[in-house]
Design a protein around this motif. Structure first.
Motif, mmCIF file in Angstrom:
data_model
loop_
_atom_site.group_PDB
_atom_site.id
_atom_site.type_symbol
_atom_site.label_atom_id
_atom_site.label_comp_id
_atom_site.label_asym_id
_atom_site.label_seq_id
_atom_site.Cartn_x
_atom_site.Cartn_y
_atom_site.Cartn_z
ATOM 1 N N UNK A 49 0.858 -1.194 0.000
ATOM 2 C CA UNK A 49 0.000 0.000 0.000
ATOM 3 C C UNK A 49 0.888 1.236 0.000
ATOM 4 N N UNK A 50 0.538 2.173 -0.834
ATOM 5 C CA UNK A 50 1.341 3.378 -0.966
ATOM 6 C C UNK A 50 2.410 3.178 -2.023
ATOM 7 N N UNK A 51 2.925 4.277 -2.522
ATOM 8 C CA UNK A 51 3.935 4.242 -3.575
ATOM 9 C C UNK A 51 5.113 5.092 -3.139
ATOM 10 N N UNK A 52 6.319 4.563 -3.283
ATOM 11 C CA UNK A 52 7.529 5.312 -2.966
ATOM 12 C C UNK A 52 7.912 6.131 -4.200
ATOM 13 N N UNK A 53 7.344 7.323 -4.299
ATOM 14 C CA UNK A 53 7.558 8.172 -5.467
ATOM 15 C C UNK A 53 9.022 8.571 -5.637
ATOM 16 N N UNK A 54 9.727 8.792 -4.536
ATOM 17 C CA UNK A 54 11.135 9.195 -4.637
ATOM 18 C C UNK A 54 11.976 8.127 -5.317
ATOM 19 N N UNK A 55 11.755 6.866 -4.968
ATOM 20 C CA UNK A 55 12.504 5.771 -5.598
ATOM 21 C C UNK A 55 12.165 5.684 -7.083
ATOM 22 N N UNK A 56 10.892 5.793 -7.425
ATOM 23 C CA UNK A 56 10.485 5.726 -8.833
ATOM 24 C C UNK A 56 11.127 6.861 -9.621
ATOM 25 N N UNK A 57 11.148 8.058 -9.053
ATOM 26 C CA UNK A 57 11.778 9.197 -9.726
ATOM 27 C C UNK A 57 13.283 8.999 -9.885
ATOM 28 N N UNK A 93 0.144 -11.937 -6.274
ATOM 29 C CA UNK A 93 -0.713 -13.043 -6.702
ATOM 30 C C UNK A 93 -1.883 -12.552 -7.538
ATOM 31 N N UNK A 94 -1.884 -11.302 -7.928
ATOM 32 C CA UNK A 94 -2.989 -10.729 -8.692
ATOM 33 C C UNK A 94 -2.803 -10.902 -10.189
ATOM 34 N N UNK A 95 -3.344 -9.969 -10.939
ATOM 35 C CA UNK A 95 -3.270 -9.985 -12.397
ATOM 36 C C UNK A 95 -1.856 -9.627 -12.844
ATOM 37 N N UNK A 96 -1.284 -10.449 -13.732
ATOM 38 C CA UNK A 96 0.063 -10.174 -14.231
ATOM 39 C C UNK A 96 0.081 -8.896 -15.044
ATOM 40 N N UNK A 97 1.005 -8.022 -14.687
ATOM 41 C CA UNK A 97 1.172 -6.752 -15.393
ATOM 42 C C UNK A 97 2.663 -6.501 -15.591
ATOM 43 N N UNK A 98 2.963 -5.820 -16.676
ATOM 44 C CA UNK A 98 4.343 -5.423 -16.963
ATOM 45 C C UNK A 98 4.695 -4.192 -16.128
ATOM 46 N N UNK A 99 5.921 -3.721 -16.271
ATOM 47 C CA UNK A 99 6.349 -2.518 -15.565
ATOM 48 C C UNK A 99 5.420 -1.354 -15.872
ATOM 49 N N UNK A 100 5.100 -1.137 -17.136
ATOM 50 C CA UNK A 100 4.218 -0.021 -17.478
ATOM 51 C C UNK A 100 2.805 -0.243 -16.946
ATOM 52 N N UNK A 101 2.366 -1.486 -16.875
ATOM 53 C CA UNK A 101 1.067 -1.772 -16.286
ATOM 54 C C UNK A 101 1.023 -1.375 -14.825
ATOM 55 N N UNK A 102 2.089 -1.686 -14.090
ATOM 56 C CA UNK A 102 2.179 -1.297 -12.675
ATOM 57 C C UNK A 102 2.238 0.217 -12.549
ATOM 58 N N UNK A 103 3.109 0.847 -13.353
ATOM 59 C CA UNK A 103 3.267 2.298 -13.262
ATOM 60 C C UNK A 103 1.973 3.030 -13.597
ATOM 61 N N UNK A 104 1.224 2.523 -14.563
ATOM 62 C CA UNK A 104 -0.051 3.142 -14.947
ATOM 63 C C UNK A 104 -1.021 3.160 -13.769
ATOM 64 N N UNK A 105 -0.994 2.117 -12.969
ATOM 65 C CA UNK A 105 -1.897 2.027 -11.824
ATOM 66 C C UNK A 105 -1.383 2.786 -10.597
ATOM 67 N N UNK A 106 -0.092 3.022 -10.524
ATOM 68 C CA UNK A 106 0.497 3.628 -9.332
ATOM 69 C C UNK A 106 0.733 5.139 -9.445
ATOM 70 N N UNK A 107 0.920 5.635 -10.658
ATOM 71 C CA UNK A 107 1.300 7.037 -10.841
ATOM 72 C C UNK A 107 0.146 7.877 -11.368
#
Length: 149
Positions: A73-81, A116-130
């Motif tokens: 839960x939550x996103x570490x925006x600093x690490x992503x940046x 264990x959820x729906x398989x997503x690529x890096x961009x799939x994860x980023x689309x949902x998190x950012x």
């Protein structure tokens, strides 16, 4: 005070606590469930000669940093940046990070949880998190190397 009055007060307190908990639950549920999006390509094709020029340990490490920044839960925006800054000028490294991230299970509240959820690529994860504006930076980077966004 009679015994019935005490019991009625306790029942009212339980009801009030239950109602307040339900309101917070539904507010949290709305906040945690992301928009439904289509996933993107699963791998980027880069030739072996290009891969030889990329530090594969670094690309794996950056892929893990991105996963760890988004997995709970939550996103570490600093690490992503920080990771974005590390790969934005190096298309080969960006492609290697994308490939090393691979397909990983993405879950949401009320659905199978992370891993264990729906398989997503890096961009799939980023689309949902950012946010859309932050995601567009990643989309622009990966569209340069042929990933369908």
């Amino acid at each position: 005070m009679a015994k019935n009055e005490i019991t009625d007060d306790i029942d009212f307190q339980k009801l009030l606590i239950t109602m307040v908990s339900a309101v917070f639950f539904f507010i949290g549920l709305k906040w945690l469930i992301p928009k439904v999006t289509k996933d993107v390509n699963t791998t980027v094709t880069i030739d072996e000669a290009a891969l030889d020029k990329v530090d594969r340990n670094l690309s794996r490490q950056l892929a893990e940093q991105l996963y760890n920044a988004m997995e709970n839960c939550g996103t570490d925006d600093d690490t992503i940046d920080t990771v974005f800054g590390d790969i934005v000028g190096n298309i080969r490294l960006a492609a290697a990070v994308y490939n090393d991230f691979g397909q990983r299970g993405y879950g949401t509240f009320g659905a199978p949880m992370w891993g264990s959820g729906t398989n997503k690529s890096l961009l799939g994860w980023l689309k949902l998190e950012l946010s859309d504006s932050r995601f567009s930076q990643w989309a622009a980077l990966y569209s340069k190397i042929g990933v369908k966004v």
